[in-house]
Design a protein around this motif. Structure first.
Motif, PDB file in Angstrom:
ATOM      1  N   SER A  65       5.051  12.218  34.606  1.00  0.00           N
ATOM      2  CA  SER A  65       5.329  11.202  35.613  1.00  0.00           C
ATOM      3  C   SER A  65       6.711  11.466  36.187  1.00  0.00           C
ATOM      4  N   ILE A  66       6.824  11.328  37.480  1.00  0.00           N
ATOM      5  CA  ILE A  66       8.111  11.499  38.133  1.00  0.00           C
ATOM      6  C   ILE A  66       8.614  10.102  38.477  1.00  0.00           C
ATOM      7  N   SER A  67       9.657   9.697  37.813  1.00  0.00           N
ATOM      8  CA  SER A  67      10.209   8.357  38.039  1.00  0.00           C
ATOM      9  C   SER A  67      10.622   8.176  39.486  1.00  0.00           C
ATOM     10  N   ASN A  68      10.232   7.072  40.052  1.00  0.00           N
ATOM     11  CA  ASN A  68      10.611   6.673  41.413  1.00  0.00           C
ATOM     12  C   ASN A  68      10.167   7.664  42.494  1.00  0.00           C
ATOM     13  N   PHE A  69       9.080   8.415  42.243  1.00  0.00           N
ATOM     14  CA  PHE A  69       8.638   9.374  43.257  1.00  0.00           C
ATOM     15  C   PHE A  69       8.234   8.654  44.536  1.00  0.00           C
ATOM     16  N   SER A  70       7.628   7.478  44.407  1.00  0.00           N
ATOM     17  CA  SER A  70       7.207   6.760  45.613  1.00  0.00           C
ATOM     18  C   SER A  70       8.419   6.344  46.449  1.00  0.00           C
ATOM     19  N   GLU A  71       9.554   6.093  45.794  1.00  0.00           N
ATOM     20  CA  GLU A  71      10.770   5.786  46.535  1.00  0.00           C
ATOM     21  C   GLU A  71      11.375   7.056  47.134  1.00  0.00           C
ATOM     22  N   PHE A  72      11.231   8.181  46.414  1.00  0.00           N
ATOM     23  CA  PHE A  72      11.750   9.465  46.885  1.00  0.00           C
ATOM     24  C   PHE A  72      10.937   9.980  48.074  1.00  0.00           C
ATOM     25  N   TYR A  73       9.593   9.780  47.999  1.00  0.00           N
ATOM     26  CA  TYR A  73       8.710  10.279  49.057  1.00  0.00           C
ATOM     27  C   TYR A  73       8.843   9.383  50.284  1.00  0.00           C
ATOM     28  N   VAL A  74       9.433   9.919  51.312  1.00  0.00           N
ATOM     29  CA  VAL A  74       9.608   9.195  52.568  1.00  0.00           C
ATOM     30  C   VAL A  74       9.227  10.144  53.694  1.00  0.00           C
ATOM     31  N   GLU A  75       8.463   9.631  54.612  1.00  0.00           N
ATOM     32  CA  GLU A  75       8.057  10.448  55.759  1.00  0.00           C
ATOM     33  C   GLU A  75       9.071  10.271  56.886  1.00  0.00           C
ATOM     34  N   ASN A  80      10.890  16.678  57.253  1.00  0.00           N
ATOM     35  CA  ASN A  80       9.683  17.232  57.874  1.00  0.00           C
ATOM     36  C   ASN A  80       8.472  16.327  57.632  1.00  0.00           C
ATOM     37  N   GLU A  81       8.667  15.029  57.847  1.00  0.00           N
ATOM     38  CA  GLU A  81       7.598  14.020  57.732  1.00  0.00           C
ATOM     39  C   GLU A  81       6.977  13.982  56.337  1.00  0.00           C
ATOM     40  N   LEU A  86       6.523  16.842  49.278  1.00  0.00           N
ATOM     41  CA  LEU A  86       5.318  17.445  48.713  1.00  0.00           C
ATOM     42  C   LEU A  86       5.577  18.877  48.261  1.00  0.00           C
ATOM     43  N   ARG A  87       6.432  19.601  48.978  1.00  0.00           N
ATOM     44  CA  ARG A  87       6.787  20.966  48.573  1.00  0.00           C
ATOM     45  C   ARG A  87       7.471  20.948  47.215  1.00  0.00           C
ATOM     46  N   LEU A  88       8.382  19.997  47.023  1.00  0.00           N
ATOM     47  CA  LEU A  88       9.065  19.866  45.743  1.00  0.00           C
ATOM     48  C   LEU A  88       8.078  19.531  44.631  1.00  0.00           C
ATOM     49  N   LEU A  89       7.176  18.609  44.892  1.00  0.00           N
ATOM     50  CA  LEU A  89       6.158  18.265  43.906  1.00  0.00           C
ATOM     51  C   LEU A  89       5.300  19.478  43.572  1.00  0.00           C
ATOM     52  N   ASN A  90       4.936  20.254  44.577  1.00  0.00           N
ATOM     53  CA  ASN A  90       4.146  21.462  44.349  1.00  0.00           C
ATOM     54  C   ASN A  90       4.922  22.474  43.500  1.00  0.00           C
ATOM     55  N   GLU A  91       6.220  22.613  43.741  1.00  0.00           N
ATOM     56  CA  GLU A  91       7.043  23.520  42.932  1.00  0.00           C
ATOM     57  C   GLU A  91       7.060  23.094  41.469  1.00  0.00           C
ATOM     58  N   ILE A  92       7.176  21.797  41.228  1.00  0.00           N
ATOM     59  CA  ILE A  92       7.182  21.292  39.844  1.00  0.00           C
ATOM     60  C   ILE A  92       5.852  21.610  39.172  1.00  0.00           C
ATOM     61  N   ILE A  93       4.752  21.358  39.854  1.00  0.00           N
ATOM     62  CA  ILE A  93       3.428  21.646  39.286  1.00  0.00           C
ATOM     63  C   ILE A  93       3.275  23.137  39.035  1.00  0.00           C
ATOM     64  N   ALA A  94       3.736  23.976  39.972  1.00  0.00           N
ATOM     65  CA  ALA A  94       3.644  25.434  39.801  1.00  0.00           C
ATOM     66  C   ALA A  94       4.475  25.893  38.614  1.00  0.00           C
ATOM     67  N   ASP A  95       5.633  25.252  38.386  1.00  0.00           N
ATOM     68  CA  ASP A  95       6.455  25.597  37.220  1.00  0.00           C
ATOM     69  C   ASP A  95       5.718  25.291  35.919  1.00  0.00           C
TER      70      ASP A  95
END
Length: 104
Positions: A65-75, A80-81, A86-95
């Motif tokens: 779980s990523i604490s406060n991701f919904s607060e971090f995710y802002v369009e 870039n909207e 999402l790129r950062l989240l994808n990097e974490i999953i890829a790691d």
């Protein structure tokens, strides 16, 4: 006579919309599920009540779980909207995938 002409056009448009939606759904499934699992659920010969399973000798399950991701995710335009979030989240999953591949 004009009524008969518009019916095929409407049917063609609806068919194209349906095909676009099916393609979108396939891309979505391939994006969120492993390739074999997505193929199983997209198979036409599959029964609707048929579950997916696979036998494995060694399995690891991880929840994160990523604490406060919904607060971090802002369009916003600045990120870039939302694409940068999402790129950062994808990097974490890829790691995590890299660690898994290293261990197994």
């Amino acid at each position: 006579f004009m009524f008969l002409i518009t019916i095929p056009c409407q049917a063609t448009e609806e068919k194209e919309e349906m095909e676009e939606l099916q393609a979108y759904n396939r891309r979505l499934l391939h994006n969120i599920l492993p390739k074999d699992v997505a193929a199983h659920f997209l198979a036409r010969e599959r029964r609707n009540d048929e579950l997916y399973y696979q036998s494995c000798e060694c399995v690891a399950v991880m929840f994160a779980s990523i604490s406060n991701f919904s607060e971090f995710y802002v369009e916003l335009e600045a990120n870039n909207e939302g694409v940068e979030c999402l790129r950062l989240l994808n990097e974490i999953i890829a790691d995590f995938d890299e660690v898994k591949n290293f261990l197994f």
